[in-house]
Every structure is written in C-alpha cells, then in structure tokens.
Design a protein around this motif. Structure first.
Motif, PDB file in Angstrom:
ATOM      1  N   VAL A 203      21.480 -82.482 106.094  1.00  0.00           N
ATOM      2  CA  VAL A 203      22.302 -81.461 106.742  1.00  0.00           C
ATOM      3  C   VAL A 203      21.850 -80.171 106.537  1.00  0.00           C
ATOM      4  CG1 VAL A 203      24.635 -80.465 106.585  1.00  0.00           C
ATOM      5  CG2 VAL A 203      24.355 -82.916 106.284  1.00  0.00           C
TER       6      VAL A 203
ATOM      7  N   THR B 141      17.453 -76.403 113.442  1.00  0.00           N
ATOM      8  CA  THR B 141      18.406 -75.936 114.794  1.00  0.00           C
ATOM      9  C   THR B 141      18.123 -74.554 114.658  1.00  0.00           C
ATOM     10  OG1 THR B 141      19.889 -77.940 114.526  1.00  0.00           O
ATOM     11  CG2 THR B 141      20.520 -76.061 116.058  1.00  0.00           C
TER      12      THR B 141
ATOM     13  N   ALA C 217      19.537 -65.206 111.077  1.00  0.00           N
ATOM     14  CA  ALA C 217      20.503 -66.478 110.670  1.00  0.00           C
ATOM     15  C   ALA C 217      19.413 -67.681 110.246  1.00  0.00           C
ATOM     16  CB  ALA C 217      21.510 -67.124 111.831  1.00  0.00           C
TER      17      ALA C 217
ATOM     18  N   MET D   5      14.254 -77.898 122.812  1.00  0.00           N
ATOM     19  CA  MET D   5      15.582 -77.665 122.765  1.00  0.00           C
ATOM     20  C   MET D   5      15.937 -76.684 123.854  1.00  0.00           C
ATOM     21  SD  MET D   5      17.671 -75.187 120.095  1.00  0.00           S
ATOM     22  CE  MET D   5      17.919 -76.280 118.953  1.00  0.00           C
TER      23      MET D   5
ATOM     24  N   LEU E 128      18.274 -74.713 126.002  1.00  0.00           N
ATOM     25  CA  LEU E 128      19.817 -73.958 125.822  1.00  0.00           C
ATOM     26  C   LEU E 128      19.869 -73.281 127.244  1.00  0.00           C
ATOM     27  CD1 LEU E 128      18.536 -72.336 122.311  1.00  0.00           C
ATOM     28  CD2 LEU E 128      19.970 -74.344 122.894  1.00  0.00           C
TER      29      LEU E 128
ATOM     30  N   ALA F   6      26.266 -66.756 110.514  1.00  0.00           N
ATOM     31  CA  ALA F   6      24.818 -67.376 110.779  1.00  0.00           C
ATOM     32  C   ALA F   6      25.259 -68.929 110.610  1.00  0.00           C
ATOM     33  CB  ALA F   6      23.855 -67.401 109.391  1.00  0.00           C
ATOM     34  N   GLU F   7      26.158 -69.476 109.914  1.00  0.00           N
ATOM     35  CA  GLU F   7      26.435 -70.826 109.971  1.00  0.00           C
ATOM     36  C   GLU F   7      27.133 -71.159 111.236  1.00  0.00           C
ATOM     37  OE1 GLU F   7      26.151 -73.318 107.797  1.00  0.00           O
ATOM     38  OE2 GLU F   7      25.570 -71.894 105.773  1.00  0.00           O
TER      39      GLU F   7
ATOM     40  N   SER G 210      27.114 -69.494 114.354  1.00  0.00           N
ATOM     41  CA  SER G 210      26.054 -69.309 115.331  1.00  0.00           C
ATOM     42  C   SER G 210      25.315 -70.811 115.596  1.00  0.00           C
ATOM     43  CB  SER G 210      25.510 -68.237 115.182  1.00  0.00           C
ATOM     44  OG  SER G 210      23.959 -68.152 115.324  1.00  0.00           O
ATOM     45  N   VAL G 211      24.792 -71.353 114.260  1.00  0.00           N
ATOM     46  CA  VAL G 211      23.745 -72.423 114.429  1.00  0.00           C
ATOM     47  C   VAL G 211      24.674 -73.753 114.594  1.00  0.00           C
ATOM     48  CG1 VAL G 211      22.469 -73.895 112.945  1.00  0.00           C
ATOM     49  CG2 VAL G 211      22.285 -71.588 112.626  1.00  0.00           C
ATOM     50  N   LEU G 212      25.978 -73.640 114.144  1.00  0.00           N
ATOM     51  CA  LEU G 212      26.902 -74.971 114.411  1.00  0.00           C
ATOM     52  C   LEU G 212      27.086 -74.921 116.124  1.00  0.00           C
ATOM     53  CD1 LEU G 212      29.375 -74.734 111.789  1.00  0.00           C
ATOM     54  CD2 LEU G 212      28.009 -76.647 112.149  1.00  0.00           C
TER      55      LEU G 212
ATOM     56  N   ARG H  50      24.772 -73.944 118.357  1.00  0.00           N
ATOM     57  CA  ARG H  50      23.581 -74.420 118.935  1.00  0.00           C
ATOM     58  C   ARG H  50      23.468 -75.832 118.635  1.00  0.00           C
ATOM     59  NH1 ARG H  50      22.105 -70.889 122.692  1.00  0.00           N
ATOM     60  NH2 ARG H  50      21.068 -69.137 121.907  1.00  0.00           N
ATOM     61  N   LEU H  51      24.048 -76.365 117.466  1.00  0.00           N
ATOM     62  CA  LEU H  51      23.790 -77.671 117.216  1.00  0.00           C
ATOM     63  C   LEU H  51      24.845 -78.583 118.199  1.00  0.00           C
ATOM     64  CD1 LEU H  51      22.353 -79.719 115.297  1.00  0.00           C
ATOM     65  CD2 LEU H  51      24.327 -79.280 113.674  1.00  0.00           C
TER      66      LEU H  51
ATOM     67  N   TRP I 125      22.798 -78.780 121.432  1.00  0.00           N
ATOM     68  CA  TRP I 125      21.886 -79.532 121.528  1.00  0.00           C
ATOM     69  C   TRP I 125      22.133 -80.933 121.377  1.00  0.00           C
ATOM     70  CZ3 TRP I 125      17.834 -79.210 116.786  1.00  0.00           C
ATOM     71  CH2 TRP I 125      16.480 -79.849 117.244  1.00  0.00           C
TER      72      TRP I 125
ATOM     73  N   VAL J 126      25.991 -85.166 111.174  1.00  0.00           N
ATOM     74  CA  VAL J 126      25.432 -83.937 110.607  1.00  0.00           C
ATOM     75  C   VAL J 126      26.328 -82.660 110.696  1.00  0.00           C
ATOM     76  CG1 VAL J 126      23.410 -82.225 110.471  1.00  0.00           C
ATOM     77  CG2 VAL J 126      23.013 -84.959 110.144  1.00  0.00           C
TER      78      VAL J 126
ATOM     79  N   LEU K  69      29.660 -83.043 108.981  1.00  0.00           N
ATOM     80  CA  LEU K  69      29.640 -82.683 107.247  1.00  0.00           C
ATOM     81  C   LEU K  69      29.477 -81.302 107.111  1.00  0.00           C
ATOM     82  CD1 LEU K  69      27.255 -85.322 106.023  1.00  0.00           C
ATOM     83  CD2 LEU K  69      29.359 -84.542 105.161  1.00  0.00           C
ATOM     84  N   ARG K  70      28.830 -80.497 108.030  1.00  0.00           N
ATOM     85  CA  ARG K  70      28.544 -78.973 107.691  1.00  0.00           C
ATOM     86  C   ARG K  70      29.949 -78.436 108.273  1.00  0.00           C
ATOM     87  NH1 ARG K  70      28.938 -75.975 104.971  1.00  0.00           N
ATOM     88  NH2 ARG K  70      28.332 -73.837 104.971  1.00  0.00           N
TER      89      ARG K  70
ATOM     90  N   ILE L  25      20.753 -93.164 108.925  1.00  0.00           N
ATOM     91  CA  ILE L  25      19.857 -92.092 109.362  1.00  0.00           C
ATOM     92  C   ILE L  25      18.479 -92.000 108.435  1.00  0.00           C
ATOM     93  CG2 ILE L  25      19.269 -89.756 110.003  1.00  0.00           C
ATOM     94  CD1 ILE L  25      22.021 -89.340 110.700  1.00  0.00           C
TER      95      ILE L  25
END
Lengths: 358, 388
Positions: A274, A281, A297, B1, B3, B289-290, B292-294, B296-297, B300, B323, B326-327, B382
């Motif tokens: 994770v 990403t 980030a 990726m 976007l 940060a988290e 913004s990445v979630l 993007r994920l 994706w 994944v 979970l986060r 996985i």
C-alpha cells in the motif's frame, strides 16, 4: 535501463562497492581524505551517460534522448531499486538545465556533479568534479555558523540561489556516512572563490544569475525536480525491499510452513505494498503534472515508503536482516540519507496545508 | 499514467455541469435523515430526473437500458455530481450498483425486462441480503436455507447489515440451496419480494445512533423459482460478477467530498486559531498529500479499467481496488479525527456534521471487507504469499 543495471550493476557489484568502502574505512583510518572510498564506478557512469541516463531530457538535436520528466522518474526508480551509488540527481540536473562544458560532461557521463542543498550533507563530494549548489534564493549575506548549521550562507550565489563550483576546495568536512555507498560531507559556512573548475571542464565557477552557464537554471524548478527525482529513487528502493520481503516470506520456513503463511507477516507485506503504490502514484502524477504541491506530496510519501518498507523488510528477515551481509541495511541507510531533512519535510507539509486555504 | 481527458470527455463534463446547474436549484428540501419513506421519495425523485435527462444507468450496458458509458465517463459523472452538491444515489444504491448490473449480466430476457427499467426510473428500490450474523468476512459460509417446494423456494434464516430494508421492494438474496456441496458451490441468487409473508425487518441502530442498517428475519418465505438469477448453486459466481462491476469507481464521490471537507477543516482551523499549532497544520498538510494521491490513484484505476475494456478485457480493476480501499478507509478516519481536533469542545456534539461523520467513519475499516481481510487478499492474490 533495468537490463543495463542488471548487467552492469548486479548484486555482486553492489556488494563489491560496499566491501571496497569497508576496506578503506577499517584499514588505513584514512577515510577522512577528500576523495573517499571509490564507490562510483566511472566506467559504469559513462555507460549510463551513453544510455542517456543524464541526457534523457535534452532535445535529440542536442544529443539528448528527447524524453520528459515522466520517463526520468522511471529510470530513477530503476536506479533506486538497485541502490546505484553516485550523484545521480545532481549530474542529471546539471546536464538538463546548465550549459557549457560541465553540462556537456555531465550529459555524457564524463563528469560527476554533486548536489548541495545547504545545510544538508552533500553526497559524493569527494568523487565529484563539480558541485551544483541550490541555496536559499535571494540570500546575499554569508552566515558565520558552523558547518551544517542553519546559518550557512549563500552570499556568493547571487540572487537566484544557484551556483556551480569545483568540487575540490569546496569547503566541507567529511563525516562517517551512515550509508557505506554515499560518502557525505557537511558543507562549510563559506563558499569557495570563483576559479577554474577541474575535471577537464575548464570553466569558471558560475555563481551569479547572469552567468550564461546558469542562465536556464530556475532555482524553484531545480529544487522541485531534485525533490521529485529523489522521491523516484526512494520509490525504487521501497519496491525492492517489498520484493525482498515477499521472496523471503515465501521461502523461509518456521513451525513447518513458510512464514508468509502467517497473517502477521502477510499484513506487514500488504502494508508495504500500500505504501509503495501510494508513493509510486504520487511520483508518477507529479511527474506528469509538474505541479509543486503534487511534488511535495510525492516527496513526503516516497521518503516514508522507502524508510518504512526497509524497516518492515528487516522485520520479515528477522535476525538475518540485522547482518551486514544482508542487503536490507543498505536500503535502510540509503533511505535515511536521501530523505528530506526536517526543515524540508516541514516546508512541504506547510505548503500543502497552506494550499488548503486557497 | 494518463491524467488527461479527451475532448469528448470534456464535452460530456460540460453538458453534465450545465444540466446540474439547471436542475439542482429545483430540488425539494432534503428530508430528515430519520424519515426513511421521505428519503426514499427524495432519492426516487432524483433518480427520475436523471432518467429523464438520459443519465440513469450511465455505466450500464446499452442493451440493459443504460448508456454504456466508459469507466472514465462514469468517473466524470461521479466527480461532477459530488462537486455540484447533487444528491447521493441513496436508496437506489443496491439497484443501480449491485442487483441491477447482476441481472443485466446474468438474467434472462424476461428478468431483465421485469426488473431493470423500474430501477433506472427510480420506481423500485432494492436491498441486499448477503451477510448473516454468522457469515461476515467468511460470507460463503452463509446458512440461510432455501428448500425447493414445487415452483417456489421456501427460505428460512436471517440476514444482517441490510441497508434500506424498511423501504425496499426487492432483496437480492443469497441462500444455501445445497448444504452438502462445498460452501462456495451450494449458493443461489434470488430476487425476493420484500412484501412476501414471513419477512420481518428490524432496524439496527449503529454506534452513530442512526438506523442505516436492518436485520431481516426470514420464516418460510416463498420465493418463486423464476426469481432465481443464474443456475441453482451458481449464486457465488453470479454475485462475484456483481462485485466486479465497480470498476474502481466505488469511492469517487467520497474522495471528492473528503478533499472538500479537508479544505473546510483548514479554514475552520484558521478561523478559530488552532491553525497556529504547527503540529496540526502539518497534519493537515500530510492529509492533503494523502487525499491528492488517493484521487490520482482513483483516476489511474479507472483509466486502467477503461484501457482493459478497450483491449477486449473485463474492465475490472486489478490490484488497485484493494490497495485504494486499505489506505482510503484509514485516511478517512484520520481526516475526521483531525476535524475533531479543530472543533475542540464542539467535537463532542453529535449535532455537528463532522462529529456524525467521525462516528460513521469508524465503519470504513470494517464494511465491504475488513482491513485485515483486504490485507489477506493483497498478500495472497497480488503478492503471491501462501494461504494460511
């Protein structure tokens, strides 16, 4: 790039480099001489240059590969995966954003350009030909602080905060680096006077913003790219430690079964994945968007992923992981050396928090 | 990726935005959260507006009455409706996202004609009867029995965590039709009318004080055999087809909402002085940060699903879903914990929406596969670690 690194920098080469540094360190006690252990293989460095590692983003017309930041983070991820030693980020940035003989030498893999972000320790200064300094933009006064202190000034850097200096004579004190493959120096409180750079480049040290060598060097862009490429190295390491942990958990048997069959071990590995996927990403997204906040980030998540995955990998390896012989410690130590200093981490967090108010 | 969005996708977005701008001001006031019939009527009204505008069942196949939208168009739809503050899918969740797609994929023509149009129009509401008191993470161990008696199954057992059971017309029900078979092979999928004799619904109060869920007791309920979708004892596979329909879009609206709330929390902190605490500010920066990445994920995962569809694949996201979940489930809890820090004493008032959200966020690491089950899935499927 993965094939090149697998062929030219397999695990045996990594361990040989560690052993070479180790012999110098424990043998003569002379590890404090500038020049340090020869952890960077100059022949490999030139091969990296020929493969386009440093000239990746230069236009094809200028002898480059003509690719962009998204491709650069992929090759840096591969380098991070195998813990390739050397001033990769500094040399890549010099090749990409400077002009003149140093830039050309960096692009070809003929020169090693260390990267200094005062007051953080500088890696590979002893082996490097030149130092690219990214100081605080706009600072004019030299501080009087001790090496490594916050008072370190960058007055000689001029208004942009970017400078290029010869590596030998750059005032810095060698420390016993925690990472056997990244010799470190703490930068001094003064910058060297302008003079000819060695390494066959034959150019004057460039400091002022008006200098043509640095004309294209935007300090904000350089800092952002340095952060992102370092984050890519960290992601590579985090991916490698996950793969090592999984392989070990499948093979190592205790209580009559592979330890990977125990949920406690499985969950460690799942957490590592994770962290890795989030950091990866973040790095890819920041590379595509070029956005400063996304880069901040990416740096935060990648530093975290590398150091925490390396620790969890050690946990999965158990006692064997605590030995010098296992590679786990090399990943832990590299992640610490590459991680942003407390000041940078705070700045990234503050930037991201500030953005929320917009 | 990838976007970036294509011109066609941006056109879809613009059309949707303009429609939302027109219709949202005309919506009636939202009902009280405890008024279940009122909520059903409100959700049905919204679904009818979507239907009339051609947005109903956007991601459903065209031959099932949907628009056959790509995963990316679906992502845009969810992103824009959330940003515009449009109503949530609500009572129509199971019909649109689970039962409907299952019937579309596995049902006979007659079953599709009977059940799909009312779901798209918002006329009929479905609920889900999967989990049981004794079958949570180990869903396939479910024990609700269905015994064949002529042209009907006689169903006896109990179900739990059934959202909208009080107002639902139909229940997608998993029952055991062969107690002798291995647990995954003796299950069938039935559409059970909720007004059938023998169905008792008892609301289940959650720790948040709400009655989102219900228990359902089934006492010799007769369900016509023609209501079975798929073959007898093939219900586990039929159900997995449903679950795979999510295509990574399950949490799109929620991530958009979390990012908005994070901004609101930061502004509240600025206003009440807690912003002066550097530890709190930095915590907010980490969360920014988290999330913004979630986001993007999510983009994706969805673009991966779209690529898979184009290449003739299933369009089912690979590893990204587990994944992400979970986060995300933990990050959501951290967000509302931080909101509570900012609220200070007000965090103890359940009347504050952030406090209510903080309480409900506690279910995220449990519902739809606990974090521990998700980690097992990630580790075994996985990473290829051996089963315990």
């Amino acid at each position: 790039m993965r094939e090149l690194l697998a062929g030219r920098f397999p695990r045996e080469a990594l361990r040989a480099a560690v052993d070479a540094g180790d012999a110098l360190e424990t043998g003569s006690g002379g590890a404090s001489v500038v020049g340090g252990p020869p952890v960077v293989d100059r022949v490999l460095w030139r091969e990296l240059g020929e493969a386009g590692f440093f000239a990746l983003r230069l236009p094809e017309a200028d002898g480059g590969v003509g690719l962009g930041l998204p491709e650069a983070v992929l090759v840096f991820e591969e380098a991070g995966r195998v813990l390739l030693p050397g001033p990769l980020v500094g040399t890549h940035l010099a090749a990409t954003h400077l002009t003149g003989p140093v830039a050309a030498g960096a692009a070809a893999g003929e020169l090693l350009v260390a990267l200094a972000l005062p007051p953080a320790p500088v890696g590979h200064l002893g082996a490097a030909d030149a130092v690219l300094v990214l100081g605080e933009p706009g600072s004019q006064e030299l501080g009087a602080g001790e090496p490594g202190s916050q008072e370190f000034g960058s007055g000689e850097l001029g208004g942009t905060g970017v400078g290029l200096f010869a590596a030998d004579g750059y005032p810095a004190a060698e420390i016993r680096s925690v990472d056997p493959l990244t010799p470190l120096h703490l930068p001094g409180s003064v910058l060297p006077p302008a003079r000819a750079l060695d390494g066959g480049a034959g150019v004057e040290a460039a400091s002022a913003g008006a200098d043509p060598v640095l004309a294209g060097a935007d300090p904000v862009l350089l800092r952002r790219e340095a952060a992102l490429l370092t984050a890519a190295l960290q992601v590579g390491s985090a991916g490698r430690t996950l793969a090592m942990a999984v392989q070990h958990a499948r093979q190592r048997e205790q209580f009559g079964r592979p330890i990977g069959a125990f949920q406690a071990v499985k969950h460690l590995c799942a957490d590592m994945l994770v962290r890795l996927e989030m950091a990866r990403t973040a790095v890819y997204a920041a590379a595509v968007s070029g956005d400063g906040f996304e880069t901040a980030a990416a740096r935060l998540l990648a530093d975290d992923a590398a150091s925490r995955n390396a620790r969890d990998c050690l946990q999965v390896f158990g006692g064997m992981g605590f030995t010098w012989e296992a590679d786990v410690h090399l990943h832990i130590k590299r992640s610490w050396v590459l991680a942003a200093g407390r000041g940078d981490t705070e700045r990234h967090e503050e930037e991201l928090a500030g953005e929320l108010l917009q | 990726m990838d976007l970036t969005y294509t011109a066609e996708q941006e056109e879809f977005r613009a059309g949707l935005r303009s429609w939302l701008g027109d219709v949202l001001p005309k919506l009636p006031p939202r009902p009280d959260p405890r008024d279940w019939p009122g909520r059903r009527a409100y959700d049905a009204g919204w679904q009818r507006m979507l239907y009339d505008a051609g947005y109903a069942g956007l991601h459903w196949p065209v031959d099932a009455g949907g628009r056959g939208a790509t995963p990316v168009q679906h992502l845009i739809f969810l992103e824009e409706t959330e940003k515009a503050g449009a109503p949530y899918v609500g009572a129509n969740f199971v019909g649109l996202l689970h039962a409907g797609p299952t019937i579309a994929a596995e049902g006979t023509d007659e079953q599709r004609r009977r059940w799909l149009p009312p779901v798209l129009r918002g006329d009929e509401v479905w609920c889900q009867g999967f989990s049981e008191p004794g079958a949570g993470s180990d869903l396939a161990s479910l024990r609700t029995r269905a015994v064949r008696d002529g042209d009907a199954y006689v169903v006896t057992g109990s179900k739990i965590w059934t959202s909208h059971a009080e107002v639902a017309d139909w229940c997608e029900l998993l029952v055991r039709t062969d107690p002798q078979a291995p647990k995954h092979r003796g299950i069938s999928w039935l559409a059970m009318p909720m007004d059938a004799p023998g169905v008792t619904v008892r609301p289940l109060r959650t720790l948040a004080g709400s009655t989102e869920f219900a228990e359902m007791f089934l006492d010799e309920v007769r369900v016509p055999v023609e209501n079975r979708v798929g073959e007898e004892n093939d219900g586990w596979r039929v159900t997995m087809v449903t679950l795979s329909f999510e295509r990574g879009t399950a949490f799109v609206g929620e991530v958009v909402a979390c990012r908005r709330v994070l901004g609101e929390v930061a502004r509240a902190a600025k206003a009440n002085g807690s912003w002066d605490d550097p530890a709190l500010r930095r915590g907010l920066g980490r969360l920014a940060a988290e999330f913004s990445v979630l986001w993007r994920l999510t983009q994706w995962n969805v673009s991966e699903a779209e690529r898979s569809l184009r290449a003739g694949g299933t369009g089912v996201p690979g590893t990204g879903g587990s994944v992400f979940k979970l986060r995300y489930s933990h990050a959501r809890q951290e967000l509302y914990d931080t909101a509570a820090e900012v609220l200070g004493p007000l965090a103890q008032d359940t009347g504050h929406p952030w406090t209510a959200e903080r309480l409900s966020s506690l279910s995220y690491t449990i519902a739809a596969g606990t974090s521990q089950i998700q980690k097992n899935i990630v580790a075994e499927r996985i990473l290829g670690l051996p089963k315990g």
